[in-house]
Enzyme design. Structure first.
Site, short mmCIF file in Angstrom:
data_model
loop_
_atom_site.label_atom_id
_atom_site.label_comp_id
_atom_site.label_asym_id
_atom_site.label_seq_id
_atom_site.Cartn_x
_atom_site.Cartn_y
_atom_site.Cartn_z
N HIS A 193 0.62 -1.13 0.30
CA HIS A 193 0.26 -0.41 -0.44
C HIS A 193 1.27 1.22 -0.27
CE1 HIS A 193 -3.59 2.36 0.94
NE2 HIS A 193 -2.77 2.90 1.44
N GLU A 194 1.80 1.54 1.04
CA GLU A 194 3.32 2.65 1.10
C GLU A 194 3.51 2.60 -0.23
OE1 GLU A 194 2.40 4.00 2.83
OE2 GLU A 194 0.93 3.76 4.67
N HIS A 197 2.11 4.36 -2.73
CA HIS A 197 1.68 6.00 -2.85
C HIS A 197 3.01 6.29 -3.78
CE1 HIS A 197 -1.60 6.33 -0.12
NE2 HIS A 197 -1.37 5.63 0.67
#
Length: 668
Positions: A193-194, A197
């Site tokens: 998920h990170e 980003h």
């Protein structure tokens, strides 16, 4: 009463569904990106597949700790870091993302580097007041430790305990931080998920840089998917949710960029993949074009972990290492040695292995070594792996602390129904001041390792059992019930589950906490206790020399065999201090057979081509001879004996037992 229990059962079932739907993966994206000005590269949907040349992202992993021994949470082993990167790559591959992370092995000037870096924050940042939220100090730490962020993705793994599970900046920002307890969880999607980003993705529910739309009607007001919402056209606008259930029409809750529970996140959409490639090519070109950082070698075998396979709280070491093939598949001749030094840097233990191994690419292999019983003290393990023509020698060695102190074991046995509710921590404690001394030395599901999977438990999954070895000192146990209903024993009986209680004890017999009645509401309990050093068995420098003649030989074996099965503390033939003279002690004995107390082989009474001990003085043999190999395994029932060295034990009619070491140079 029965109707009440049925209603309660239904209520528990409903609670379980709600609980599962709200397992939050909270990310600090909004907070951290307030302080960064991201660039923006628009992606035209008609250009699908024109951007997606496969890309490798060289990665450096920074693991933060506070001086814990290597491999003890949060001082993670390098194996955990490799596994986390492997998981991300597998999920990228499942989405056909054409992206891959690699642990960097070459620096910006062509020098060999280690892509996993450890930081003892107490030593590197003395006096700095760290909070419990990495959002407060990430820029301070990374500002002093980050490695060439224009050429490498730097991932920081840290054990903060409040705030988000992770956070990262959009390009061209360089932050990517993940909690330690998320890295060790193989099912956690926080890291990918990170990284999403870092590669330029917003949350699926973002209203630009606003956290989320107000409601589905507000989300439907989006008019341009390329510059509004999450800037991706195949993720319809939606609202923030922690559920596996779509909230608005077309909601892609399966995306890694949603807040759905981990088990529901399974993909990046084609539009998200396009955006990542566009952002990387334009805003992180130095990273994806760093072609030397992940230099490969046809031959690259690495030591990734050292393990003591003895689960008991004693000084018995049962060592093994894990090696991994990062090069091409094939057969390799390897030499591996393990050395253990005391505080004076004197060698206490040495063993080695050599042979040919066959390993596929990314395959691992466990190599075991001889066990050994240590005296109490602090030691250092040194491991070296030699593989001819290995292209990357930086990962061929490992240094690790090995403390052996008088231990007391604390154990937890917990039975309940449906869903485990407690969390616990153990702190060192000063009884004079009443203060605890951080950080916690052990924990379960409370800012530390997940000791069990969250969610619904069936009857066969109980009990939860946990233990930890405590050195002498004073401690405080924090036990927290986190549910509105705990130890509902009526419900447990109705379900037919096996038990309903929690029992926490020390191995010295002291009971810390026992409870078997229902607890309503969340509550935290505190228990202070001290443990003294157990009265350890005396350590004998030459324990297998039972007759005291300085050599481990036949007469010692006769003494040992006569004591087999004895159960008592500190028995002279219980070499591993487990309370019983058994096959494990025989293994230790046979490893020393024929050696003097200085480790020199002095008894070498080999006999070629002998398959049994001959009758002597007209006595009759009682039964067949028993053959043991040098690991202590009985081998009579294994068919023909292969060439090698054996210990032969024979009973005689006068009550004597004879032993002999033999050498077979052919199959018998």
């Amino acid at each position: 009463m029965k109707m009440v229990n049925v209603i309660r059962l239904l209520a528990f079932s409903l609670f379980f569904q709600i609980f599962s739907a709200n397992a939050q993966q909270w990310c600090g994206f909004q907070e951290i990106n307030k302080f960064h000005t991201p660039s923006e590269i628009s992606v035209q949907p008609t250009k699908r597949n024109s951007l997606n040349i496969p890309k490798i992202i060289p990665t450096i992993v920074h693991i933060l700790h506070e001086g814990e021994p290597y491999g003890v949470f949060p001082h993670l082993s390098s194996e955990i870091a490799y596994q986390a990167i492997d998981s991300v790559n597998a999920w990228f591959e499942d989405s056909n993302a054409s992206l891959e992370l690699c642990i960097a092995s070459v620096g910006s000037n062509g020098e060999v580097i280690n892509g996993i870096i450890y930081h003892n924050i107490l030593n590197e940042f003395p006096g700095y007041d760290f909070s419990n939220n990495a959002n407060d100090y990430y820029s301070y730490v990374s500002g002093q430790t980050i490695i060439e962020p224009d050429e490498y993705l730097n991932i920081y793994v840290d054990n903060w305990t409040s705030g988000p599970l992770g956070f990262a900046t959009l390009p061209p920002g360089d932050a990517c931080w993940v909690r330690t307890n998320q890295i060790i969880d193989p099912e956690s999607k926080t890291l990918i998920h990170e990284i999403g980003h870092y590669c330029g993705l917003f949350h699926t529910f973002n209203d630009g840089f606003n956290p989320t739309y107000d409601d589905c009607e507000d989300a439907a007001s989006e008019t341009n998917c390329e510059i509004q919402g999450d800037r991706v056209c195949d993720t319809p606008p939606t609202i923030q949710s922690f559920s596996c259930t779509p909230q608005c029409p077309g909601d892609i809750i399966e995306s890694y960029m949603s807040y759905a529970p981990d088990n529901c996140q399974t993909l990046f959409t084609p539009g998200q993949i396009d955006r990542m490639h566009a952002q990387l090519e334009t805003l992180r070109s130095g990273v994806i074009n760093n072609n030397i950082a992940c230099g490969t070698s046809d031959i690259d075998l690495a030591v990734i972990s050292f393990n003591n396979n003895n689960p008991e709280c004693n000084t018995y070491l049962d060592p093994s290492i894990i090696i991994k093939n990062f090069g091409l598949s094939g057969g390799f001749f390897i030499e591996c040695q393990i050395q253990i030094l005391d505080l004076e840097f004197e060698e206490i233990y040495y063993d080695s292995y050599s042979g040919v191994v066959s390993l596929d690419q990314d395959e691992t292999l466990e190599i075991t070594f001889d066990p050994y019983t240590f005296q109490f003290g602090d030691y250092t393990v040194l491991i070296d792996l030699i593989t001819p023509n290995d292209g990357w020698e930086f990962n061929n060695s490992l240094i690790q602390d090995l403390p052996f102190q008088p231990f007391t074991e604390i154990s937890v046995v917990y039975y309940d129904g449906f869903t485990p509710t407690p969390q616990w921590r153990i702190y060192e404690h000063n009884p004079e001041t009443g203060n605890t001394i951080g950080p916690s030395i052990a924990s379960c599901n409370w800012g530390g390792p997940q000791c069990w999977e969250n969610g619904f438990f069936t009857a066969d999954q109980w009990p939860i059992e946990w233990s930890y070895c405590l050195q002498p000192g004073c401690y405080q146990l924090w036990w927290r019930w986190t549910s509105n209903s705990n130890l509902d024993c009526e419900l447990v009986d109705l379900l037919g589950y096996p038990g309903c209680y929690v029992d926490i004890q020390l191995s010295n017999g002291e009971q810390i906490y026992y409870w078997d009645e229902e607890i309503n509401g969340s509550t935290t309990l505190y228990f202070d206790f001290c443990v003294e050093a157990p009265n350890p068995c005396p350590i004998n420098d030459c324990p297998t020399d039972l007759d005291g003649d300085g050599i481990t030989g036949n007469s010692d074996l006769l003494i040992f065999l006569s004591e087999t099965g004895q159960q008592s503390e500190c028995h002279p033939t219980d070499f591993n201090f487990d309370g019983e003279t058994d096959i494990n002690d025989l293994t230790l004995f046979l490893n020393q057979y024929g050696y003097d107390c200085n480790g020199i082989l002095v008894e070498d009474n080999f006999t070629a081509n002998v398959t049994e001990i001959m009758d002597v003085n007209g006595l009759c043999k009682i039964g067949s001879p028993i053959y043991f190999d040098l690991t202590g395994r009985k081998v009579n029932d294994r068919g023909r004996l292969a060439p090698g060295i054996y210990i032969v034990v024979q009973n005689w009619s006068n009550g004597n037992i004879t032993t002999e070491k033999i050498f077979l140079n052919s199959w018998n």
